[in-house]
Design a protein around this motif. Structure first.
Motif, PDB file in Angstrom:
ATOM      1  N   TYR A   6     -15.534  22.520  81.768  1.00  0.00           N
ATOM      2  CA  TYR A   6     -14.733  23.222  80.766  1.00  0.00           C
ATOM      3  C   TYR A   6     -13.342  22.620  80.634  1.00  0.00           C
ATOM      4  O   TYR A   6     -12.853  21.909  81.528  1.00  0.00           O
ATOM      5  N   ILE A   7     -12.719  22.912  79.514  1.00  0.00           N
ATOM      6  CA  ILE A   7     -11.315  22.568  79.255  1.00  0.00           C
ATOM      7  C   ILE A   7     -10.556  23.879  79.095  1.00  0.00           C
ATOM      8  O   ILE A   7     -11.021  24.794  78.416  1.00  0.00           O
ATOM      9  N   ASP A   8      -9.399  23.962  79.726  1.00  0.00           N
ATOM     10  CA  ASP A   8      -8.557  25.162  79.638  1.00  0.00           C
ATOM     11  C   ASP A   8      -7.323  24.834  78.793  1.00  0.00           C
ATOM     12  O   ASP A   8      -6.501  23.995  79.186  1.00  0.00           O
ATOM     13  N   LEU A   9      -7.209  25.466  77.632  1.00  0.00           N
ATOM     14  CA  LEU A   9      -6.077  25.253  76.728  1.00  0.00           C
ATOM     15  C   LEU A   9      -5.050  26.367  76.901  1.00  0.00           C
ATOM     16  O   LEU A   9      -5.418  27.510  77.128  1.00  0.00           O
ATOM     17  N   PHE A  10      -3.768  26.023  76.777  1.00  0.00           N
ATOM     18  CA  PHE A  10      -2.683  26.992  76.992  1.00  0.00           C
ATOM     19  C   PHE A  10      -2.906  27.634  78.372  1.00  0.00           C
ATOM     20  O   PHE A  10      -2.941  28.852  78.517  1.00  0.00           O
ATOM     21  N   ALA A  11      -3.062  26.782  79.376  1.00  0.00           N
ATOM     22  CA  ALA A  11      -3.608  27.193  80.681  1.00  0.00           C
ATOM     23  C   ALA A  11      -2.667  28.058  81.510  1.00  0.00           C
ATOM     24  O   ALA A  11      -3.135  28.749  82.426  1.00  0.00           O
ATOM     25  N   GLY A  12      -1.356  28.028  81.221  1.00  0.00           N
ATOM     26  CA  GLY A  12      -0.424  28.802  82.042  1.00  0.00           C
ATOM     27  C   GLY A  12      -0.533  28.409  83.496  1.00  0.00           C
ATOM     28  O   GLY A  12      -0.730  27.239  83.840  1.00  0.00           O
ATOM     29  N   ALA A  13      -0.436  29.390  84.392  1.00  0.00           N
ATOM     30  CA  ALA A  13      -0.494  29.134  85.825  1.00  0.00           C
ATOM     31  C   ALA A  13      -1.927  29.049  86.347  1.00  0.00           C
ATOM     32  O   ALA A  13      -2.144  28.916  87.548  1.00  0.00           O
ATOM     33  N   VAL A 111     -18.599  18.486  77.576  1.00  0.00           N
ATOM     34  CA  VAL A 111     -17.809  19.715  77.729  1.00  0.00           C
ATOM     35  C   VAL A 111     -18.727  20.880  77.365  1.00  0.00           C
ATOM     36  O   VAL A 111     -19.237  20.951  76.255  1.00  0.00           O
ATOM     37  N   ASP A 112     -18.967  21.763  78.305  1.00  0.00           N
ATOM     38  CA  ASP A 112     -19.853  22.905  78.064  1.00  0.00           C
ATOM     39  C   ASP A 112     -19.110  24.112  77.495  1.00  0.00           C
ATOM     40  O   ASP A 112     -19.712  24.969  76.852  1.00  0.00           O
ATOM     41  N   LEU A 113     -17.802  24.174  77.750  1.00  0.00           N
ATOM     42  CA  LEU A 113     -17.048  25.390  77.446  1.00  0.00           C
ATOM     43  C   LEU A 113     -15.582  25.063  77.226  1.00  0.00           C
ATOM     44  O   LEU A 113     -15.029  24.174  77.888  1.00  0.00           O
ATOM     45  N   ILE A 114     -14.953  25.769  76.298  1.00  0.00           N
ATOM     46  CA  ILE A 114     -13.489  25.728  76.158  1.00  0.00           C
ATOM     47  C   ILE A 114     -12.985  27.149  76.331  1.00  0.00           C
ATOM     48  O   ILE A 114     -13.544  28.091  75.771  1.00  0.00           O
ATOM     49  N   ILE A 115     -11.933  27.285  77.157  1.00  0.00           N
ATOM     50  CA  ILE A 115     -11.348  28.606  77.404  1.00  0.00           C
ATOM     51  C   ILE A 115      -9.851  28.563  77.112  1.00  0.00           C
ATOM     52  O   ILE A 115      -9.257  27.493  77.004  1.00  0.00           O
ATOM     53  N   GLY A 116      -9.262  29.732  76.980  1.00  0.00           N
ATOM     54  CA  GLY A 116      -7.808  29.810  76.818  1.00  0.00           C
ATOM     55  C   GLY A 116      -7.407  30.663  75.628  1.00  0.00           C
ATOM     56  O   GLY A 116      -8.242  31.053  74.818  1.00  0.00           O
ATOM     57  N   TYR A 146      -5.221  24.616  66.380  1.00  0.00           N
ATOM     58  CA  TYR A 146      -5.390  23.500  67.303  1.00  0.00           C
ATOM     59  C   TYR A 146      -6.535  23.778  68.269  1.00  0.00           C
ATOM     60  O   TYR A 146      -7.275  22.867  68.651  1.00  0.00           O
ATOM     61  N   TYR A 147      -6.678  25.035  68.659  1.00  0.00           N
ATOM     62  CA  TYR A 147      -7.814  25.429  69.506  1.00  0.00           C
ATOM     63  C   TYR A 147      -9.116  25.010  68.817  1.00  0.00           C
ATOM     64  O   TYR A 147     -10.026  24.445  69.446  1.00  0.00           O
ATOM     65  N   VAL A 148      -9.181  25.264  67.516  1.00  0.00           N
ATOM     66  CA  VAL A 148     -10.385  24.928  66.741  1.00  0.00           C
ATOM     67  C   VAL A 148     -10.587  23.417  66.673  1.00  0.00           C
ATOM     68  O   VAL A 148     -11.727  22.931  66.683  1.00  0.00           O
ATOM     69  N   GLU A 149      -9.488  22.650  66.651  1.00  0.00           N
ATOM     70  CA  GLU A 149      -9.622  21.190  66.651  1.00  0.00           C
ATOM     71  C   GLU A 149     -10.304  20.697  67.924  1.00  0.00           C
ATOM     72  O   GLU A 149     -11.074  19.734  67.899  1.00  0.00           O
ATOM     73  N   ASP A 157     -20.829  24.235  74.096  1.00  0.00           N
ATOM     74  CA  ASP A 157     -21.829  25.235  73.730  1.00  0.00           C
ATOM     75  C   ASP A 157     -21.181  26.585  73.434  1.00  0.00           C
ATOM     76  O   ASP A 157     -21.648  27.335  72.579  1.00  0.00           O
ATOM     77  N   MET A 158     -20.090  26.892  74.161  1.00  0.00           N
ATOM     78  CA  MET A 158     -19.440  28.195  74.009  1.00  0.00           C
ATOM     79  C   MET A 158     -17.931  28.057  74.114  1.00  0.00           C
ATOM     80  O   MET A 158     -17.412  27.032  74.580  1.00  0.00           O
ATOM     81  N   PHE A 159     -17.231  29.107  73.694  1.00  0.00           N
ATOM     82  CA  PHE A 159     -15.787  29.189  73.939  1.00  0.00           C
ATOM     83  C   PHE A 159     -15.417  30.628  74.276  1.00  0.00           C
ATOM     84  O   PHE A 159     -16.112  31.586  73.894  1.00  0.00           O
ATOM     85  N   VAL A 160     -14.313  30.774  75.006  1.00  0.00           N
ATOM     86  CA  VAL A 160     -13.739  32.085  75.325  1.00  0.00           C
ATOM     87  C   VAL A 160     -12.278  32.052  74.901  1.00  0.00           C
ATOM     88  O   VAL A 160     -11.492  31.245  75.403  1.00  0.00           O
ATOM     89  N   PHE A 161     -11.941  32.922  73.951  1.00  0.00           N
ATOM     90  CA  PHE A 161     -10.577  32.985  73.397  1.00  0.00           C
ATOM     91  C   PHE A 161      -9.972  34.318  73.823  1.00  0.00           C
ATOM     92  O   PHE A 161     -10.523  35.377  73.524  1.00  0.00           O
ATOM     93  N   GLU A 162      -8.850  34.256  74.520  1.00  0.00           N
ATOM     94  CA  GLU A 162      -8.236  35.461  75.102  1.00  0.00           C
ATOM     95  C   GLU A 162      -6.872  35.708  74.475  1.00  0.00           C
ATOM     96  O   GLU A 162      -6.122  34.752  74.232  1.00  0.00           O
ATOM     97  N   ASN A 163      -6.559  36.989  74.195  1.00  0.00           N
ATOM     98  CA  ASN A 163      -5.228  37.306  73.690  1.00  0.00           C
ATOM     99  C   ASN A 163      -4.912  38.793  73.863  1.00  0.00           C
ATOM    100  O   ASN A 163      -5.753  39.571  74.337  1.00  0.00           O
ATOM    101  N   VAL A 164      -3.712  39.160  73.434  1.00  0.00           N
ATOM    102  CA  VAL A 164      -3.250  40.547  73.570  1.00  0.00           C
ATOM    103  C   VAL A 164      -3.827  41.418  72.459  1.00  0.00           C
ATOM    104  O   VAL A 164      -4.171  40.913  71.377  1.00  0.00           O
TER     105      VAL A 164
END
Length: 417
Positions: A6-13, A111-116, A146-149, A157-164
């Motif tokens: 996986y790739i972690d975008l806007f990964a923070g800590a 890359v099987d997954l993108i998260i962030g 950019y996440y979509v890019e 295969d999948m993505f997990v998009f997290e927010n408030v």
């Protein structure tokens, strides 16, 4: 079984990433603009490699050292792992450079997954309240593009998009609809309209914190998945009795960033959650210094809380009121619920601790860096690089690892069935 990358975008800590690593996923790259957060992820990357290669003592010695040299620690692990933490702001100008770095790390792997999730200030209700333009002009509203890019380029295969939760109401839901359209145009499917996302609460995943997050999960159209059902439970542990019980009692201004021994043995919750995982030392248990005015307010706030009420700033004795504004943010002094779960830890904790007063009146202070990390369910061997303020900001912005792990387990079961 084949490795899930996986790739972690806007990964923070790295809170979200920590959960996915625990569930057996392999990080290809973390992308984050904040240097201190990147340094934290590099140090955690070193921890995972050293542990896996039976060299955990090197990391434990680092925690025990009073003169920590993170660069020396990083040299103990393969250089490509440290380089996979990319300290760049994701923007039009940097996109190609980030792609090149990730391509080098992939070395032919999929890359099987993108998260962030993009920074949440532009979507948060509090952020919109503070901004004179209601965050409408904030470019962070559009970072999802950019996440979509990344989805288009790496075709996971999948993505997990997290927010408030504020993302649901930002611009009357327009931003959310735009996200849905963008991921669909990139070839990804979401559940039926009423189930395109879920608002999950960390307290139902073993975290002692009332923290709601919008979780959007998508998959390639041909996979035919549905949004997973999560095993949510009611919290049965308490902050004071279970989460803080083994930490040395401190007054304001006391404590150290360095390693100290625990005050008491580990209890059931600390073992079960993985917060205590075998080490007999804990770092970053350090409290802010406070002036006498604030300490008196803290005592009043705890008394009010113990009587079943939240402190209203406007009702304080006049001599203690130092802010001109007594009409809004009258809850600026809040006590952590010692007999239940904490309210949400946010990045503002880096500015002051008034919103996170320790529930034990004898200690009379705001919570320490380590206590904040525990409320977020970070294990005690997780070290936050940078100053105390930088560490608190990273913690406040993070996804709780315990919640992330439960999400990751579901995603893994979908990808491997």
């Amino acid at each position: 079984m084949e490795e899930l990358n996986y790739i972690d975008l806007f990964a923070g800590a790295g809170g979200l990433s920590e959960g996915f690593i625990r569930a057996g996923f392999n990080p290809i790259a973390h992308v984050e603009m904040n240097k201190d957060a990147c340094d934290t992820v590099k140090t955690r990357t070193a921890y995972h490699w050293l542990k896996e290669n039976k060299k955990a003592k090197i990391y434990h010695d680092y925690l025990k050292s009073e003169t920590k040299n993170k660069e020396e620690l990083w040299k103990k692990v393969p250089e490509n792992l440290i380089n996979s933490v990319i300290n760049k702001e994701i923007s039009k100008e940097t996109l190609d450079e980030i792609f090149d770095k990730i391509d080098n790390e992939l070395n032919g792997r999929n890359v099987d997954l993108i998260i962030g999730g993009p920074p949440c200030q532009a979507y948060s209700v509090a952020g919109r309240a503070r901004d004179p333009h209601g965050m409408k002009r904030d470019q962070r509203n559009f970072l999802y593009k950019y996440y979509v890019e990344f989805l288009k380029r790496y075709q996971p295969d999948m993505f997990v998009f997290e927010n408030v939760p504020g993302i649901l109401s930002a611009k009357n839901g327009v931003h959310l609809e735009n996200i849905f359209k963008a991921v669909r145009s990139a070839g990804y499917e979401l559940a039926l309209p009423k189930n395109r996302y879920k608002v999950l609460n960390a307290k139902n995943f073993g975290v002692l914190q009332d923290r709601k997050r919008v979780i959007i999960i998508g998959w390639k159209k041909e996979l035919g998945f549905t949004y997973p059902n999560f095993d949510e439970t009611e919290p049965k542990y308490e902050v004071l009795k279970d989460l803080f019980s083994d930490l040395q009692p401190l007054k304001n201004g006391e404590g150290t960033l360095n390693a100290v021994e625990y005050y008491k043995p580990a209890n059931e919750y600390l073992k079960q959650s993985g917060i205590r995982n075998g080490l007999e030392i804990v770092t970053q248990h350090i409290a802010r210094p406070n002036n006498e005015n604030d300490l008196e307010i803290y005592r009043i706030a705890v008394d009010e809380w113990n009587n079943g009420k939240r402190l209203n700033y406007a009702n304080l004795p006049t001599r203690l009121i130092k802010h001109n504004n007594v009409q809004s943010f009258t809850n600026r002094f809040q006590v952590v619920n010692g007999k239940g779960v904490s309210h949400t830890v946010v990045a503002h904790i880096a500015m002051d601790g008034h919103y996170y007063i320790h529930p034990d009146k004898k200690q009379n202070r705001s919570i320490t860096v380590r206590e904040a990390a525990r409320i977020q369910s970070f294990p005690d061997d997780y070290f936050f690089e940078g100053s105390r303020t930088a560490a608190l900001k990273q913690i406040g912005n993070a996804v709780p690892p315990l919640m992330a792990e439960k999400i990751a387990e579901k995603i893994k079961s979908m990808l491997t069935r």
